[in-house]
Motif scaffolding. Structure first.
Motif, PDB file in Angstrom:
ATOM      1  N   GLY A  14       0.781  -1.222   0.000  1.00 54.79           N
ATOM      2  CA  GLY A  14       0.000   0.000   0.000  1.00 54.79           C
ATOM      3  C   GLY A  14       0.818   1.280   0.000  1.00 54.79           C
ATOM      4  O   GLY A  14       0.273   2.361  -0.174  1.00 54.79           O
ATOM      5  N   ILE A  15       2.131   1.183   0.197  1.00 57.00           N
ATOM      6  CA  ILE A  15       2.981   2.365   0.193  1.00 57.00           C
ATOM      7  C   ILE A  15       4.005   2.260  -0.928  1.00 57.00           C
ATOM      8  O   ILE A  15       4.692   1.240  -1.065  1.00 57.00           O
ATOM      9  CB  ILE A  15       3.731   2.554   1.531  1.00 57.00           C
ATOM     10  CG1 ILE A  15       2.745   2.727   2.679  1.00 57.00           C
ATOM     11  CG2 ILE A  15       4.651   3.778   1.459  1.00 57.00           C
ATOM     12  CD1 ILE A  15       3.419   2.904   4.044  1.00 57.00           C
ATOM     13  N   SER A  16       4.112   3.295  -1.723  1.00 62.16           N
ATOM     14  CA  SER A  16       5.141   3.360  -2.758  1.00 62.16           C
ATOM     15  C   SER A  16       6.325   4.176  -2.255  1.00 62.16           C
ATOM     16  O   SER A  16       6.142   5.233  -1.655  1.00 62.16           O
ATOM     17  CB  SER A  16       4.572   4.012  -4.027  1.00 62.16           C
ATOM     18  OG  SER A  16       5.614   4.256  -4.962  1.00 62.16           O
ATOM     19  N   PHE A  17       7.507   3.660  -2.495  1.00 62.64           N
ATOM     20  CA  PHE A  17       8.714   4.383  -2.128  1.00 62.64           C
ATOM     21  C   PHE A  17       9.448   4.905  -3.369  1.00 62.64           C
ATOM     22  O   PHE A  17      10.540   5.462  -3.261  1.00 62.64           O
ATOM     23  CB  PHE A  17       9.648   3.476  -1.307  1.00 62.64           C
ATOM     24  CG  PHE A  17       9.047   3.054   0.002  1.00 62.64           C
ATOM     25  CD1 PHE A  17       9.013   3.928   1.079  1.00 62.64           C
ATOM     26  CD2 PHE A  17       8.489   1.792   0.152  1.00 62.64           C
ATOM     27  CE1 PHE A  17       8.445   3.544   2.289  1.00 62.64           C
ATOM     28  CE2 PHE A  17       7.924   1.398   1.353  1.00 62.64           C
ATOM     29  CZ  PHE A  17       7.896   2.284   2.424  1.00 62.64           C
ATOM     30  N   CYS A  21       9.678  12.742   2.397  1.00 61.71           N
ATOM     31  CA  CYS A  21       8.494  13.503   1.996  1.00 61.71           C
ATOM     32  C   CYS A  21       7.295  12.566   1.892  1.00 61.71           C
ATOM     33  O   CYS A  21       7.391  11.484   1.298  1.00 61.71           O
ATOM     34  CB  CYS A  21       8.740  14.195   0.666  1.00 61.71           C
ATOM     35  SG  CYS A  21      10.079  15.414   0.735  1.00 61.71           S
ATOM     36  N   PHE A  22       6.169  12.997   2.459  1.00 67.77           N
ATOM     37  CA  PHE A  22       4.998  12.134   2.611  1.00 67.77           C
ATOM     38  C   PHE A  22       3.851  12.603   1.714  1.00 67.77           C
ATOM     39  O   PHE A  22       3.426  13.752   1.783  1.00 67.77           O
ATOM     40  CB  PHE A  22       4.547  12.124   4.072  1.00 67.77           C
ATOM     41  CG  PHE A  22       5.543  11.459   4.990  1.00 67.77           C
ATOM     42  CD1 PHE A  22       5.351  10.149   5.398  1.00 67.77           C
ATOM     43  CD2 PHE A  22       6.665  12.145   5.436  1.00 67.77           C
ATOM     44  CE1 PHE A  22       6.266   9.532   6.239  1.00 67.77           C
ATOM     45  CE2 PHE A  22       7.586  11.537   6.278  1.00 67.77           C
ATOM     46  CZ  PHE A  22       7.384  10.221   6.678  1.00 67.77           C
ATOM     47  N   VAL A  23       3.359  11.655   0.904  1.00 73.30           N
ATOM     48  CA  VAL A  23       2.181  11.879   0.077  1.00 73.30           C
ATOM     49  C   VAL A  23       1.002  11.197   0.763  1.00 73.30           C
ATOM     50  O   VAL A  23       1.027   9.977   0.977  1.00 73.30           O
ATOM     51  CB  VAL A  23       2.370  11.297  -1.340  1.00 73.30           C
ATOM     52  CG1 VAL A  23       1.129  11.546  -2.191  1.00 73.30           C
ATOM     53  CG2 VAL A  23       3.612  11.876  -2.005  1.00 73.30           C
ATOM     54  N   GLN A  81      -2.529   5.829   6.224  1.00 72.22           N
ATOM     55  CA  GLN A  81      -2.511   7.281   6.096  1.00 72.22           C
ATOM     56  C   GLN A  81      -1.702   7.772   4.898  1.00 72.22           C
ATOM     57  O   GLN A  81      -1.986   8.840   4.360  1.00 72.22           O
ATOM     58  CB  GLN A  81      -1.913   7.899   7.372  1.00 72.22           C
ATOM     59  CG  GLN A  81      -2.677   7.598   8.637  1.00 72.22           C
ATOM     60  CD  GLN A  81      -3.932   8.418   8.765  1.00 72.22           C
ATOM     61  OE1 GLN A  81      -4.059   9.474   8.143  1.00 72.22           O
ATOM     62  NE2 GLN A  81      -4.874   7.950   9.573  1.00 72.22           N
ATOM     63  N   VAL A  82      -0.711   6.999   4.498  1.00 74.14           N
ATOM     64  CA  VAL A  82       0.302   7.480   3.549  1.00 74.14           C
ATOM     65  C   VAL A  82       0.281   6.657   2.268  1.00 74.14           C
ATOM     66  O   VAL A  82       0.291   5.428   2.305  1.00 74.14           O
ATOM     67  CB  VAL A  82       1.703   7.427   4.199  1.00 74.14           C
ATOM     68  CG1 VAL A  82       2.780   7.778   3.182  1.00 74.14           C
ATOM     69  CG2 VAL A  82       1.759   8.384   5.392  1.00 74.14           C
TER      70      VAL A  82
END
Length: 318
Positions: free
Chosen positions: A77-80, A160-162, A251-252
């Motif tokens: 669920g999170i892309s880096f 940095c958070f999207v 959340q992210v």
């Protein structure tokens, strides 16, 4: 007056946390000029213009390297990953003690006209954002170098958070980032420095620069960032151990991790540094030559006048 003396603080976190407002700008260099020329111009031509304007409490330039997705474990669920076009090369970060200082800075003709009109000489795109009052916070700083010049002593990153599209309000996301990410991460024994900086939703750049594009390069705009310095790179992945990863994924949407190659401090504790007054090459030459008298307060005052006083100059006039 020694730096920080008037506020009774002498540590970097204390100095930074005395500030009420923060300005972050993400910069992409002009494609038709070599990046090393853009960076030298940013520090030694554009940067020293800020040191001539009273009002800033701290002003640093962070030179960023390409995104490092390899530092993180895989999290569903999170892309880096970050598209090349979206990765900024530089990030200026300024702190203001109060709204009055921000107004004083912005109303000065150098800040109002000269600095914006100069940006097109090296910047191709800029996105500047003013953090909510009191939102930014340095939670830990074991490095304690408020006037850092050059490569950081330990691995340092801008994270940095999207946010997810379904995330709650910006204010709720800021609370999550500060209380459930930054604060627990700051307690990790391998974390040497951590500052959290919430950002408003990006609409338009807070800094208008003629001839410089202000639109974000894609739709993955940031709602906050952390400055993270660690004992070694392995600490970064450790921060997402266990349930923290699943909670973050709620959340992210993405985390982009930009290594900080170099930091140049132009203003510290309200007064210009030597680099801010002279430029980095001149300071390095003076040090190499052992010309200690050139670094004295008397000589600097003769050469640069009231600019040496920075924020103190503003206080004397009010």
């Amino acid at each position: 007056m020694e730096k920080g003396q008037s506020l009774g603080v002498d540590d970097t976190a204390g100095l930074e946390n005395a500030a009420e407002l923060a300005l972050t700008a993400f910069c992409w260099w002009r494609a038709d000029i070599p990046h090393d020329v853009c960076e030298a111009y940013w520090r030694d031509v554009h940067g020293i213009m800020f040191a001539r304007v009273p009002g800033l409490w701290q002003y640093r330039q962070l030179r960023l390297a390409a995104n490092r997705p390899d530092l993180w474990p895989e999290v569903q669920g999170i892309s880096f990953d970050a598209a090349d076009v979206a990765q900024p090369q530089g990030m200026p970060h300024g702190l203001f003690l109060s709204e009055a200082d921000l107004v004083a800075f912005g109303s000065n003709p150098i800040a109002r006209e000269s600095i914006p009109n100069d940006a097109h000489n090296f910047i191709g795109r800029i996105g500047a954002q003013l953090s909510p009052p009191g939102g930014g916070r340095t939670l830990v700083d074991r490095i304690n170098d408020p006037a850092m010049q050059g490569p950081p002593p330990v691995p340092t990153f801008v994270l940095c958070f999207v946010p997810r599209a379904r995330a709650a309000s910006a204010e709720a996301f800021h609370r999550y980032l500060s209380e459930h990410v930054a604060r627990p991460w700051s307690r990790h024994p391998g974390v040497m420095r951590l500052r959290v900086e919430p950002l408003p939703p990006y609409d338009r750049s807070a800094m208008a620069s003629p001839g410089v594009a202000h639109q974000w390069p894609n739709d993955e705009t940031y709602l906050g960032w952390l400055e993270l310095a660690v004992r070694d790179e392995g600490v970064v992945g450790d921060l997402l151990a266990g349930a923290a990863a699943d909670e973050l994924a709620e959340q992210v949407k993405a985390v982009h991790t930009y290594p900080v190659r170099e930091v140049y401090t132009i203003i510290s504790a309200g007064r210009p540094t030597e680099v801010g007054l002279r430029g980095y090459p001149a300071v390095q030459t003076i040090i190499a030559a052992g010309a200690g008298d050139q670094r004295g307060e008397a000589v600097l005052n003769l050469l640069f006048g009231d600019a040496v006083l920075g924020l103190d100059q503003l206080r004397r006039r009010t």
